[in-house]
Design a protein around this motif. Structure first.
Motif, PDB file in Angstrom:
ATOM      1  N   VAL A 132      29.464   8.378  92.085  1.00 13.92           N
ATOM      2  CA  VAL A 132      30.081   7.456  91.135  1.00 13.92           C
ATOM      3  C   VAL A 132      31.244   6.731  91.821  1.00 13.92           C
ATOM      4  CG1 VAL A 132      31.637   9.229  90.152  1.00 13.92           C
ATOM      5  CG2 VAL A 132      31.050   7.188  88.821  1.00 13.92           C
ATOM      6  N   VAL A 134      34.438   4.068  91.068  1.00 12.08           N
ATOM      7  CA  VAL A 134      35.288   3.488  90.036  1.00 12.08           C
ATOM      8  C   VAL A 134      36.279   2.526  90.695  1.00 12.08           C
ATOM      9  CG1 VAL A 134      37.029   3.968  88.247  1.00 12.08           C
ATOM     10  CG2 VAL A 134      35.086   5.526  88.570  1.00 12.08           C
ATOM     11  N   TYR A 160      24.668   0.594  86.408  1.00 11.13           N
ATOM     12  CA  TYR A 160      25.799  -0.260  86.043  1.00 11.13           C
ATOM     13  C   TYR A 160      26.309   0.208  84.680  1.00 11.13           C
ATOM     14  CZ  TYR A 160      24.453  -3.439  89.836  1.00 11.13           C
ATOM     15  OH  TYR A 160      24.158  -3.989  91.064  1.00 11.13           O
ATOM     16  N   ASN A 161      27.319   1.074  84.693  1.00 12.56           N
ATOM     17  CA  ASN A 161      27.780   1.710  83.453  1.00 12.56           C
ATOM     18  C   ASN A 161      28.863   0.915  82.727  1.00 12.56           C
ATOM     19  OD1 ASN A 161      26.019   3.843  83.746  1.00 12.56           O
ATOM     20  ND2 ASN A 161      27.486   5.106  84.860  1.00 12.56           N
ATOM     21  N   GLY A 164      33.675  -2.067  86.692  1.00 11.10           N
ATOM     22  CA  GLY A 164      34.370  -1.164  87.600  1.00 11.10           C
ATOM     23  C   GLY A 164      33.851   0.255  87.606  1.00 11.10           C
ATOM     24  N   GLN A 165      32.656   0.494  87.059  1.00 12.97           N
ATOM     25  CA  GLN A 165      32.053   1.829  87.155  1.00 12.97           C
ATOM     26  C   GLN A 165      30.565   1.696  87.442  1.00 12.97           C
ATOM     27  OE1 GLN A 165      32.713   4.709  83.989  1.00 12.97           O
ATOM     28  NE2 GLN A 165      30.979   5.909  84.667  1.00 12.97           N
ATOM     29  N   VAL A 167      27.255   3.725  89.602  1.00 19.02           N
ATOM     30  CA  VAL A 167      26.773   4.903  90.310  1.00 19.02           C
ATOM     31  C   VAL A 167      25.836   4.452  91.425  1.00 19.02           C
ATOM     32  CG1 VAL A 167      25.483   7.072  90.128  1.00 19.02           C
ATOM     33  CG2 VAL A 167      27.004   6.353  88.264  1.00 19.02           C
ATOM     34  N   ALA A 187      38.206   1.050  96.053  1.00 23.31           N
ATOM     35  CA  ALA A 187      37.705   1.977  95.036  1.00 23.31           C
ATOM     36  C   ALA A 187      38.779   3.001  94.675  1.00 23.31           C
ATOM     37  CB  ALA A 187      36.450   2.687  95.532  1.00 23.31           C
ATOM     38  N   ARG A 189      38.009   5.642  92.975  1.00 20.64           N
ATOM     39  CA  ARG A 189      37.323   6.936  93.018  1.00 20.64           C
ATOM     40  C   ARG A 189      35.960   6.759  93.657  1.00 20.64           C
ATOM     41  NH1 ARG A 189      35.803  10.611  87.736  1.00 20.64           N
ATOM     42  NH2 ARG A 189      36.050  12.650  88.660  1.00 20.64           N
ATOM     43  N   LYS A 257      25.354  -1.822  81.310  1.00 19.27           N
ATOM     44  CA  LYS A 257      26.447  -2.737  80.981  1.00 19.27           C
ATOM     45  C   LYS A 257      25.895  -4.105  80.577  1.00 19.27           C
ATOM     46  CE  LYS A 257      28.704  -5.063  84.186  1.00 19.27           C
ATOM     47  NZ  LYS A 257      29.657  -5.461  85.248  1.00 19.27           N
ATOM     48  N   LEU A 282      31.248   4.789  77.201  1.00 16.96           N
ATOM     49  CA  LEU A 282      30.944   3.565  77.952  1.00 16.96           C
ATOM     50  C   LEU A 282      31.116   2.336  77.068  1.00 16.96           C
ATOM     51  CD1 LEU A 282      27.750   4.542  80.011  1.00 16.96           C
ATOM     52  CD2 LEU A 282      30.141   4.667  80.726  1.00 16.96           C
ATOM     53  N   ARG A 285      34.424   0.297  76.462  1.00 17.85           N
ATOM     54  CA  ARG A 285      34.846  -0.707  77.451  1.00 17.85           C
ATOM     55  C   ARG A 285      33.971  -1.960  77.403  1.00 17.85           C
ATOM     56  NH1 ARG A 285      35.091   4.213  80.521  1.00 17.85           N
ATOM     57  NH2 ARG A 285      37.234   4.780  81.032  1.00 17.85           N
TER      58      ARG A 285
END
Length: 307
Positions: A132, A134, A160-161, A164-165, A167, A187, A189, A257, A282, A285
């Motif tokens: 992942v 972030v 595409y979660n 900015g997130q 996987v 990034a 994370r 997303k 999710l 956001r």
């Protein structure tokens, strides 16, 4: 009200999933027992008792499907609701097809179990994994992955979660090798996930033909409501499209997303069915609309009170 029914995928599982429904609704007991008979292993033990199988994909997938299906079935029993459309995240797309009457309950159980087995087999010996990321925008991360592929590394954008997130999927060694570079890129994370498969990337291409043969005789000709494709963000409601899109989903990224952004203007509220509230998190956001998560008796009553 225009509702979207949404269904979670792998990562939402936990010990105890579905137990509140099992203890409080006869329908849940019946579906748990039917699932055990259909698959040949004890679904109550898998979902309620500490065990290692719950995180093995061939068991995780039918467990998540079962609890999502039960949550949806109980809501329909308590207060029948029509949805405008259905949407799942990865595995959740099969749950969406099932509640749209595109797959029978038993066939969906068998399909999710065998899908998990095929994924595990496709990734054997490939050092597969997922990571992942972030804090990076889509274009920057996509460009980075393309550069790594040009250098011979197996790394792809897989889920595409949200903004900015994302996987990534690929070979664990390749993913681990770019952790520092991703942080240098900005990034916040970059974390390897505890997974032994790499979903939604070309590492699963070897299973596509077997999966297509598996799903073709199970699917109904027409569905009762449209399902949004993870692979394209377009809706479909028939067998011919489902065969292609559910097979494509194996090797193409989950555009969750983009799907929410595309349908949001048509929807008044989202209802998530299953274990936990991953998609609710999710959606916070992605949309100003409410997402209700139906995970147990309390959350069911809370939702019914809004009607």
């Amino acid at each position: 009200m225009n509702y979207a029914f949404i269904f979670p995928g792998q990562g939402s599982q936990s010990i105890g999933m579905g137990k509140d429904f099992y203890d409080n609704f006869e329908l849940a007991k019946e579906l748990f027992h039917l699932a055990s008979d259909t698959l040949g292993f004890n679904m109550q033990e898998l979902c309620f008792q500490d065990n290692e199988k719950i995180n093995q994909t061939q068991y995780t997938q039918p467990a998540i499907f079962l609890v999502s299906y039960i949550a949806h079935s109980i809501l329909q029993e308590e207060s029948p609701l029509l949805a405008k459309l259905a949407l799942g995240h990865s595995l959740g797309e099969i749950s969406a097809v099932s509640v749209a009457n595109g797959l029978s309950f038993e066939d969906a159980l068998i399909l999710t179990h065998k899908r998990g087995l095929l994924m595990q087999q496709a990734c054997e010996g490939k050092d597969a994994g997922m990571m992942v990321i972030v804090g990076l925008d889509d274009a920057k991360l996509e460009h980075f992955c393309q550069e790594q592929q040009n250098n011979g590394k197996s790394i792809w954008c897989a889920n595409y979660n949200g903004d900015g997130q994302i996987v990534l999927a690929g070979k664990k060694a390749d993913l681990a090798s770019v952790e520092g570079s991703l942080k240098e890129l900005g990034a916040k994370r970059a974390l390897l996930l505890p997974m032994s498969v790499a979903s939604h990337c070309p590492l699963l291409s070897s299973m596509t033909e077997d999966f297509t043969k598996l799903i073709e005789p199970m699917l109904k000709e027409n569905f009762s409501l449209p399902v949004i494709s993870n692979a394209t963000t377009n809706s479909y409601d028939n067998k011919q499209d489902a065969i292609l899109l559910l097979s494509d989903q194996l090797t193409k990224p989950v555009l969750y997303k983009q799907s929410i952004q595309k349908i949001d203007s048509q929807i008044d509220a989202y209802i998530e069915f299953g274990c936990g509230n991953v998609l609710k998190g999710l959606n916070k956001r992605l949309s100003q609309k409410n997402t209700f998560s139906i995970t147990d008796t309390t959350s069911l009553k809370d939702f019914l009170a809004t009607l």
